[in-house]
Design a protein around this motif. Structure first.
Motif, short mmCIF file in Angstrom:
data_model
loop_
_atom_site.label_atom_id
_atom_site.label_comp_id
_atom_site.label_asym_id
_atom_site.label_seq_id
_atom_site.Cartn_x
_atom_site.Cartn_y
_atom_site.Cartn_z
N ALA A 23 -12.13 17.31 8.82
CA ALA A 23 -12.12 18.46 7.91
C ALA A 23 -13.43 18.50 7.12
O ALA A 23 -14.08 17.47 6.93
CB ALA A 23 -10.93 18.36 6.96
N PRO A 24 -13.83 19.65 6.63
CA PRO A 24 -15.04 19.74 5.79
C PRO A 24 -14.79 19.12 4.42
O PRO A 24 -13.65 18.89 4.01
CB PRO A 24 -15.27 21.25 5.67
CG PRO A 24 -13.90 21.85 5.85
CD PRO A 24 -13.19 20.98 6.85
N ASN A 25 -15.87 18.86 3.70
CA ASN A 25 -15.78 18.29 2.36
C ASN A 25 -15.49 19.41 1.36
O ASN A 25 -16.39 19.92 0.69
CB ASN A 25 -17.07 17.56 2.01
CG ASN A 25 -16.99 16.90 0.64
OD1 ASN A 25 -15.92 16.81 0.05
ND2 ASN A 25 -18.12 16.46 0.14
N VAL A 26 -14.21 19.79 1.26
CA VAL A 26 -13.80 20.86 0.35
C VAL A 26 -13.86 20.39 -1.11
O VAL A 26 -14.18 21.16 -2.01
CB VAL A 26 -12.38 21.34 0.69
CG1 VAL A 26 -11.94 22.47 -0.24
CG2 VAL A 26 -12.30 21.79 2.15
N LEU A 27 -13.57 19.12 -1.34
CA LEU A 27 -13.55 18.59 -2.71
C LEU A 27 -14.92 18.70 -3.37
O LEU A 27 -15.02 19.05 -4.56
CB LEU A 27 -13.09 17.14 -2.71
CG LEU A 27 -12.98 16.46 -4.07
CD1 LEU A 27 -11.90 17.11 -4.91
CD2 LEU A 27 -12.72 14.96 -3.91
N GLU A 28 -15.98 18.38 -2.63
CA GLU A 28 -17.35 18.46 -3.13
C GLU A 28 -17.54 17.72 -4.45
O GLU A 28 -18.15 18.23 -5.40
CB GLU A 28 -17.79 19.92 -3.25
CG GLU A 28 -17.91 20.63 -1.90
CD GLU A 28 -18.44 22.03 -2.02
OE1 GLU A 28 -18.36 22.60 -3.15
OE2 GLU A 28 -18.94 22.57 -1.02
N ARG A 29 -16.97 16.53 -4.52
CA ARG A 29 -17.11 15.64 -5.68
C ARG A 29 -16.61 16.25 -6.99
O ARG A 29 -17.09 15.89 -8.07
CB ARG A 29 -18.55 15.17 -5.83
CG ARG A 29 -19.08 14.40 -4.64
CD ARG A 29 -20.43 13.77 -4.94
NE ARG A 29 -21.01 13.18 -3.73
CZ ARG A 29 -22.17 12.54 -3.70
NH1 ARG A 29 -22.89 12.43 -4.80
NH2 ARG A 29 -22.64 12.05 -2.56
N ASP A 30 -15.67 17.15 -6.92
CA ASP A 30 -15.05 17.69 -8.13
C ASP A 30 -13.91 16.74 -8.50
O ASP A 30 -12.76 16.94 -8.11
CB ASP A 30 -14.52 19.10 -7.88
CG ASP A 30 -13.83 19.67 -9.12
OD1 ASP A 30 -13.96 19.07 -10.21
OD2 ASP A 30 -13.15 20.71 -8.99
N PHE A 31 -14.24 15.70 -9.26
CA PHE A 31 -13.29 14.64 -9.57
C PHE A 31 -12.54 14.86 -10.88
O PHE A 31 -11.88 13.95 -11.38
CB PHE A 31 -14.02 13.29 -9.64
CG PHE A 31 -14.71 12.90 -8.36
CD1 PHE A 31 -14.08 13.03 -7.13
CD2 PHE A 31 -16.01 12.41 -8.39
CE1 PHE A 31 -14.72 12.68 -5.96
CE2 PHE A 31 -16.66 12.04 -7.21
CZ PHE A 31 -16.01 12.17 -6.00
N SER A 32 -12.63 16.05 -11.45
CA SER A 32 -12.00 16.30 -12.75
C SER A 32 -11.18 17.59 -12.74
O SER A 32 -11.51 18.57 -13.43
CB SER A 32 -13.07 16.38 -13.86
OG SER A 32 -13.82 15.19 -13.91
N PRO A 33 -10.08 17.61 -11.97
CA PRO A 33 -9.22 18.80 -11.99
C PRO A 33 -8.58 18.97 -13.37
O PRO A 33 -8.47 18.00 -14.14
CB PRO A 33 -8.17 18.49 -10.92
CG PRO A 33 -8.17 17.01 -10.81
CD PRO A 33 -9.57 16.57 -11.06
N GLN A 34 -8.14 20.17 -13.69
CA GLN A 34 -7.64 20.48 -15.02
C GLN A 34 -6.15 20.23 -15.18
O GLN A 34 -5.62 20.36 -16.30
CB GLN A 34 -7.94 21.96 -15.35
CG GLN A 34 -9.42 22.27 -15.37
CD GLN A 34 -10.19 21.40 -16.34
OE1 GLN A 34 -9.85 21.34 -17.53
NE2 GLN A 34 -11.22 20.71 -15.85
N LYS A 35 -5.46 19.85 -14.11
CA LYS A 35 -4.03 19.60 -14.21
C LYS A 35 -3.62 18.54 -13.17
O LYS A 35 -4.30 18.35 -12.16
CB LYS A 35 -3.25 20.89 -13.98
CG LYS A 35 -3.49 21.53 -12.61
CD LYS A 35 -2.71 22.82 -12.45
CE LYS A 35 -2.96 23.43 -11.06
NZ LYS A 35 -2.19 24.68 -10.87
N PRO A 36 -2.50 17.87 -13.42
CA PRO A 36 -2.04 16.88 -12.45
C PRO A 36 -1.52 17.54 -11.18
O PRO A 36 -1.22 18.74 -11.15
CB PRO A 36 -0.90 16.16 -13.20
CG PRO A 36 -0.45 17.13 -14.23
CD PRO A 36 -1.66 17.92 -14.62
N ASN A 37 -1.46 16.74 -10.10
CA ASN A 37 -0.95 17.21 -8.81
C ASN A 37 -1.73 18.41 -8.29
O ASN A 37 -1.17 19.30 -7.63
CB ASN A 37 0.55 17.56 -8.91
CG ASN A 37 1.36 16.38 -9.42
OD1 ASN A 37 1.24 15.27 -8.90
ND2 ASN A 37 2.14 16.61 -10.44
#
Length: 396
Positions: free
Chosen positions: A220-234
């Motif tokens: 799969a492509p790298n969709v996350l792109e090092r965004d390690f700080s989402p604003q909510k759990p899960n």
């Protein structure tokens, strides 16, 4: 719907479920590590009644009858072994807190004994630390300045916090822990006391690549792109595998972390590294939490396998994978593994897979998720971070 029905429905939604591996891990802390049911229940956020039920069932499965069914000599032997076990636990706990003190002078040892006398017998501590009781009592009645006395007492608290952290905490985390416990002290003072006592955080080892991405499965492509700080759990999860050496050979650990809180929401262990290992970790994560929007991993064959991708599709979870040979694309999980190795694995020589399993279970469930202070979370544990985020004031 009535108020009572709504409460019952809410209670049913919040009821936790546990995998067989989790239950086995909790039971072994009681039966094999000799810990008390109240202590283990508190560390794992369980009810004592539930844990006691698991323990009794495990005893029956092991063929251990009730104490009343034992002969007199067997009861006496059991009592002797329990007394020895208590003594060994006390010695282990004392030596853990007093790490390095045998190389210190008598004054440092006496200060430690004075700070710990409410928890251990003085005679026992003097014997273990190789000092005389008369010397301790003479030292204890020697007048000292108020500042020096306070420094001495505070140093022992600092040393205890440092030992509880498996000697991983440096002065910033020790300072935050003391502040949380109600101590009014500056970070510079904590740093000075640690420096005088020779306490410091361990240095990390260099990253070692372990992923095998030489396979024919689609990636799969790298969709996350090092965004390690989402604003909510899960919202975004990340998974990976690491290796723990034992005298019986490698033991493999797969984990799933919620990137919002860095909490380990799923884990599995096996002496075989295959797709079943990562499937078990993901299944545990989905047992008590809603499916996330995105799941990130490396390009390993286990995560690219048909079975794993089908489970993600079934749960309507988008798949993301790191770029080839780039460990930084999954840096949060790599950071967790680094902490695990530094704080536990490199400090132990595991003789069996079972010994390693017990230690890893306790580290993840009792220490890392519920007690370890995380710098990126404002020096609170993942569990506390999620709890704070769910309060009305935090949501406002």
């Amino acid at each position: 719907m009535s108020v009572s029905d709504a409460k019952q429905k809410k209670s049913r939604r919040q009821r936790r479920e546990f995998t067989r591996e989790f239950k086995d891990g909790a039971v072994k802390l009681v039966l094999d590590e000799g810990k008390g049911i109240p202590e283990v229940a508190r560390d794992l956020d369980l009810t004592e009644s539930a844990l006691r039920t698991w323990v009794e069932r495990a005893k029956e499965a092991r063929g251990e009858g009730k104490p009343g069914a034992l002969r007199q000599e067997e009861r006496e032997e059991l009592a002797r072994l329990r007394a020895e076990n208590r003594q060994l636990r006390m010695e282990r706990e004392l030596l853990k807190k007093a790490a390095g003190l045998l190389r210190e002078g008598d004054d440092v040892k006496f200060a430690f004994i004075h700070a710990q006398k409410a928890h251990f017998p003085i005679a026992f501590m003097c014997e273990q630390l190789e000092v005389s009781r008369s010397g301790y009592y003479a030292w204890a009645h020697r007048p000292q300045s108020a500042r020096k006395t306070k420094d001495r007492e505070l140093t022992e608290v600092v040393a205890a916090v440092h030992a509880e952290s498996r000697r991983w905490y440096g002065s910033p985390r020790v300072f935050q822990e003391l502040k949380a416990r109600g101590y009014r002290v500056s970070r510079k003072r904590v740093a000075r006391l640690m420096r005088q006592r020779g306490l410091r955080a361990r240095a990390r080892r260099r990253f070692v690549k372990t992923t095998d991405s030489a396979h024919s499965y689609p990636v799969a492509p790298n969709v996350l792109e090092r965004d390690f700080s989402p604003q909510k759990p899960n919202s975004k999860w990340a998974g990976d595998i690491t290796y723990i050496w034992t005298a019986e050979g490698w033991l493999y650990l797969a984990v799933v972390l919620d990137l919002f809180s860095r909490k380990v929401v799923g884990w599995a262990m096996s002496d075989t590294i295959d797709r079943h290992l990562v499937l078990s970790a993901l299944t545990m994560a989905l047992l008590n939490r809603p499916a996330p929007d995105l799941h990130h991993s490396d390009r390993g064959s286990q995560y690219a396998s048909d079975d794993y991708r089908k489970l993600l599709e079934k749960q309507e979870i988008d798949c993301s994978m790191s770029r080839k040979g780039n460990c930084w694309d999954n840096a949060v999980v790599e950071s967790f593994f680094s902490s695990l190795k530094m704080e536990l694995v490199y400090e132990r020589n595991f003789q069996t897979h079972e010994e390693a399993r017990r230690a890893l279970f306790e580290y993840i469930e009792a220490w890392y998720n519920r007690r370890r202070r995380h710098s990126s979370l404002g020096y609170v544990s993942p569990e506390e971070y999620e709890r704070n985020a769910s309060t009305p004031s935090a949501a406002a």
